[in-house]
Design a protein around this motif. Structure first.
Motif, short mmCIF file in Angstrom:
data_model
loop_
_atom_site.label_atom_id
_atom_site.label_comp_id
_atom_site.label_asym_id
_atom_site.label_seq_id
_atom_site.Cartn_x
_atom_site.Cartn_y
_atom_site.Cartn_z
N LYS A 169 -5.67 -30.59 -17.55
CA LYS A 169 -6.51 -30.75 -16.36
C LYS A 169 -7.30 -29.48 -16.03
O LYS A 169 -8.29 -29.52 -15.30
N ASN A 170 -6.82 -28.34 -16.57
CA ASN A 170 -7.49 -27.06 -16.32
C ASN A 170 -8.31 -26.58 -17.51
O ASN A 170 -8.78 -25.44 -17.51
N ARG A 171 -8.47 -27.45 -18.50
CA ARG A 171 -9.19 -27.05 -19.71
C ARG A 171 -10.61 -26.60 -19.44
O ARG A 171 -11.07 -25.59 -19.99
N PRO A 172 -11.39 -27.28 -18.59
CA PRO A 172 -12.77 -26.82 -18.35
C PRO A 172 -12.83 -25.42 -17.74
O PRO A 172 -13.62 -24.58 -18.18
N GLN A 173 -11.98 -25.18 -16.71
CA GLN A 173 -11.98 -23.86 -16.07
C GLN A 173 -11.61 -22.78 -17.08
O GLN A 173 -12.19 -21.68 -17.08
N PHE A 174 -10.62 -23.08 -17.92
CA PHE A 174 -10.14 -22.09 -18.88
C PHE A 174 -11.22 -21.76 -19.90
O PHE A 174 -11.51 -20.58 -20.18
N ILE A 175 -11.86 -22.79 -20.44
CA ILE A 175 -12.86 -22.58 -21.49
C ILE A 175 -14.11 -21.92 -20.92
O ILE A 175 -14.62 -20.92 -21.46
N ILE A 176 -14.62 -22.48 -19.80
CA ILE A 176 -15.88 -21.96 -19.25
C ILE A 176 -15.66 -20.67 -18.48
O ILE A 176 -16.32 -19.65 -18.72
N GLY A 177 -14.72 -20.72 -17.50
CA GLY A 177 -14.57 -19.59 -16.58
C GLY A 177 -13.81 -18.41 -17.15
O GLY A 177 -14.20 -17.26 -16.96
N ALA A 178 -12.70 -18.71 -17.87
CA ALA A 178 -11.84 -17.61 -18.33
C ALA A 178 -12.27 -17.04 -19.67
O ALA A 178 -12.03 -15.86 -19.94
N LEU A 179 -12.89 -17.86 -20.53
CA LEU A 179 -13.23 -17.39 -21.87
C LEU A 179 -14.73 -17.21 -22.09
O LEU A 179 -15.19 -16.12 -22.38
N ALA A 180 -15.49 -18.28 -21.94
CA ALA A 180 -16.88 -18.26 -22.39
C ALA A 180 -17.77 -17.35 -21.55
O ALA A 180 -18.44 -16.47 -22.08
N ILE A 181 -17.79 -17.54 -20.23
CA ILE A 181 -18.72 -16.78 -19.40
C ILE A 181 -18.46 -15.27 -19.44
O ILE A 181 -19.40 -14.49 -19.63
N PRO A 182 -17.21 -14.79 -19.28
CA PRO A 182 -17.01 -13.33 -19.36
C PRO A 182 -17.33 -12.76 -20.73
O PRO A 182 -17.81 -11.63 -20.83
N GLU A 219 -3.71 -22.32 -7.20
CA GLU A 219 -2.46 -22.06 -7.91
C GLU A 219 -2.65 -21.23 -9.17
O GLU A 219 -1.71 -20.63 -9.68
N MET A 220 -3.87 -21.17 -9.69
CA MET A 220 -4.12 -20.40 -10.91
C MET A 220 -5.25 -19.41 -10.74
O MET A 220 -5.75 -18.86 -11.71
N ARG A 221 -5.63 -19.15 -9.48
CA ARG A 221 -6.81 -18.32 -9.25
C ARG A 221 -6.60 -16.88 -9.67
O ARG A 221 -7.44 -16.29 -10.35
N SER A 222 -5.49 -16.27 -9.28
CA SER A 222 -5.28 -14.87 -9.65
C SER A 222 -5.02 -14.75 -11.15
O SER A 222 -5.49 -13.81 -11.80
N ALA A 223 -4.27 -15.70 -11.73
CA ALA A 223 -4.04 -15.67 -13.17
C ALA A 223 -5.34 -15.89 -13.93
O ALA A 223 -5.63 -15.21 -14.92
N GLY A 224 -6.14 -16.85 -13.45
CA GLY A 224 -7.42 -17.11 -14.09
C GLY A 224 -8.34 -15.91 -14.03
O GLY A 224 -9.00 -15.56 -15.02
N GLN A 225 -8.39 -15.25 -12.87
CA GLN A 225 -9.25 -14.08 -12.74
C GLN A 225 -8.77 -12.94 -13.63
O GLN A 225 -9.58 -12.16 -14.15
N SER A 226 -7.46 -12.84 -13.85
CA SER A 226 -6.95 -11.83 -14.77
C SER A 226 -7.46 -12.06 -16.19
O SER A 226 -7.83 -11.13 -16.90
N VAL A 227 -7.44 -13.33 -16.61
CA VAL A 227 -7.95 -13.64 -17.94
C VAL A 227 -9.45 -13.35 -18.01
O VAL A 227 -9.96 -12.84 -19.01
N VAL A 267 -11.10 -11.04 -16.35
CA VAL A 267 -11.28 -9.59 -16.47
C VAL A 267 -10.85 -9.12 -17.86
O VAL A 267 -11.50 -8.27 -18.47
N CYS A 268 -9.74 -9.67 -18.37
CA CYS A 268 -9.26 -9.28 -19.71
C CYS A 268 -10.33 -9.57 -20.77
O CYS A 268 -10.66 -8.70 -21.58
N VAL A 269 -10.84 -10.79 -20.76
CA VAL A 269 -11.84 -11.17 -21.76
C VAL A 269 -13.09 -10.31 -21.58
O VAL A 269 -13.67 -9.81 -22.56
N ASN A 270 -13.51 -10.12 -20.33
CA ASN A 270 -14.67 -9.29 -20.06
C ASN A 270 -14.48 -7.89 -20.60
O ASN A 270 -15.37 -7.32 -21.25
#
Length: 508
Positions: A280-293, A419-427, A429-432
């Motif tokens: 259910k979080n696949r779009p956020q993970f791919i777009i927000g956590a990986l691709a855009i940064p 529920e995953m905002r701080s973890a998502g933002q960490s990823v 920043v990490c990817v960036n």
């Protein structure tokens, strides 16, 4: 069609939200946004310092000799030294490690706590660098700076997005990019002045990084925590009190109810990092956590920011002219940020990504062709061509400054549920930081070996990332942050993965 737009009026309780822009809200956002000035000052100061003769004589004498051996030549390889680039990139390797710890602090102690930790660490690193006696001290100082940036970049975009009303979230979040741009510009002016102070001007440039860190720490002491974070910590009464204060009204029942609902869902998540991988979080993970940064760095912009003075010197400009040219280009970055702040909530995120992406693509191709035809090793670059290159780079910077620069931080910060905002933002920043460090470490050697081809490479990458945005990113303007997840359920592609939502969304 490609872009799955969703009408915010069809979401849960967004139409019931009320707010006024208050002085308290403005103070909180401005102070928090100063975290961007840490990132910006370092981006601006490091490239200028690495082009200063006094700095090179003390730490990189081989680079100094190579630079002056080709003083009247245009030489792509003049600054190709991996230890010199490690001085820049070590900060970003440290930042990507520290952001994991920042995620825990941000979630359990709040966004404000991470902002304060970041300020202290950055201050320490600035002092160590200012008094450095050897390369080891430089690298240690850079690691402290990196930890500070890891914490501030993890917390500040979240803080701004959570404090802002949905209708102005884009403009408010981009205060982070604006202070980043201003930090770069101020650093360039400082470098332009300190380059004339021999032999310790570079120490002043590095040491003045303590100023934004001090301001952020003192201001951070008085910052309120975000209502979202307070609800997440179970401090409901305080959260309601802060929400009323930042919204300027007591009529916050609908927004507060959405925060509580999101928090209740968040408490069921015991492993937020693992939850990032849920279907259910696949779009956020791919777009927000990986691709855009990643894409934000692959535009090639930070290569220009890191090494603008070095780049212009490699293209045949004198030392003073190269520093002044970098000031001009970074002024364009500030103008771009202001344009984006003013218009992004009106025209949307996708419009800025796509319009500016086309401009950046054509500029990169034009620069590559110009260098291929007019830039020969051992020959001074003609004045007219030099002016054209400065103008072209300014146009590129202006486009980046209103698109991938601010939106690369804004869009990921508004995609993740609580529920995953701080973890998502960490990823994020990490990817960036991974890509920032890799670009920083590889740019000068790539410039040396690929020559003008590196600009063709960046142009090709910009084309690919623009296509990605066109097909896969839904519009998020004015959608309440706790309801963004509904966009995926109504997007032409992502609904196949997360499942369809209400049949009330309009497609374009």
């Amino acid at each position: 069609m490609a872009g799955g737009f969703v009408d915010a009026g069809n979401l849960k309780r967004a139409h019931l939200y009320e707010y006024r822009i208050t002085g308290y809200f403005i103070f909180a956002c401005i102070v928090a946004a100063l975290g961007g000035s840490l990132f910006g000052y370092d981006l601006g100061v490091s490239g200028g310092v690495t082009s200063m003769d006094d700095f090179l004589v003390e730490f990189f004498p081989d680079v100094y000799r190579r630079k002056h051996a080709h003083l009247r030549e245009t030489d792509y390889c003049k600054y190709d030294d991996q230890v010199l680039t490690l001085f820049t990139s070590s900060l970003y390797f440290a930042a990507l490690v520290s952001t994991i710890g920042a995620s825990y602090v941000t979630r359990s102690r709040g966004r404000r706590a991470s902002i304060l930790v970041g300020a202290v660490s950055f201050f320490t690193g600035a002092l160590v660098n200012a008094f450095a006696k050897n390369i080891a001290m430089l690298i240690i100082g850079r690691c402290f700076l990196g930890a500070g940036i890891g914490f501030s970049n993890q917390a500040v975009p979240l803080y701004l997005s959570e404090m802002a009303p949905a209708k102005v979230r884009g403009a408010v979040n981009q205060l982070f990019q604006l202070t980043t741009c201003l930090g770069i510009l101020v650093a360039n002016f400082i470098n332009y002045g300190t380059e004339k102070i021999h032999p310790w001007g570079w120490r002043l440039s590095l040491g003045l990084a303590t100023v934004p860190a001090t301001i952020m720490f003192v201001g951070g002491i008085f910052l309120p925590e975000t209502p979202n974070s307070l609800v997440e910590q179970g401090k409901l009464e305080e959260a309601r009190r802060v929400l009323e204060k930042v919204r300027g009204t007591t009529r916050v029942d609908a927004e507060f109810a959405d925060l509580v609902d999101a928090s209740n869902e968040a408490r069921a998540i015991k492993h937020p990092f693992r939850n990032l991988l849920a279907k259910k979080n696949r779009p956020q993970f791919i777009i927000g956590a990986l691709a855009i940064p990643a894409f934000q760095q692959l535009t090639g912009m930070n290569s220009i920011l890191f090494y603008a003075p070095v780049l212009f010197q490699s293209l045949g400009f004198s030392n003073d002219a190269s520093l002044f040219s970098s000031v001009i280009t970074n002024a364009a970055l500030v103008v771009g940020a202001l344009i984006s702040m003013a218009l992004v909530d009106k025209f949307g995120r996708r419009a800025f990504f796509l319009e500016a992406g086309a401009e950046m693509f054509f500029v990169m191709i034009a620069v590559a062709i110009t260098l291929a035809l007019k830039f020969g090793e051992g020959e001074p670059i003609p004045k007219g061509i030099g002016i054209f290159l400065v103008v072209a780079i300014c146009l590129f910077v202006l486009a980046y400054g209103r698109s991938w620069g601010p939106l690369g931080w804004l869009v990921p910060s508004e995609l993740f549920p609580l529920e995953m905002r701080s973890a998502g933002q960490s990823v994020v920043v990490c990817v960036n930081m991974i890509f920032t460090a890799l670009i920083a470490q590889c740019f000068l050697i790539s410039l040396c070996h690929l020559k003008y081809g590196i600009f063709l490479l960046f142009g090709g990458l910009i084309f690919i990332m623009s296509a990605f945005i066109y097909f896969l990113l839904p519009e998020t303007k004015q959608v309440p942050i706790e309801e963004v997840y509904l966009l995926w359920q109504n997007h032409w592609f992502w609904k196949r993965i997360v499942g369809p939502g209400p049949a009330s969304a309009s497609q374009v």
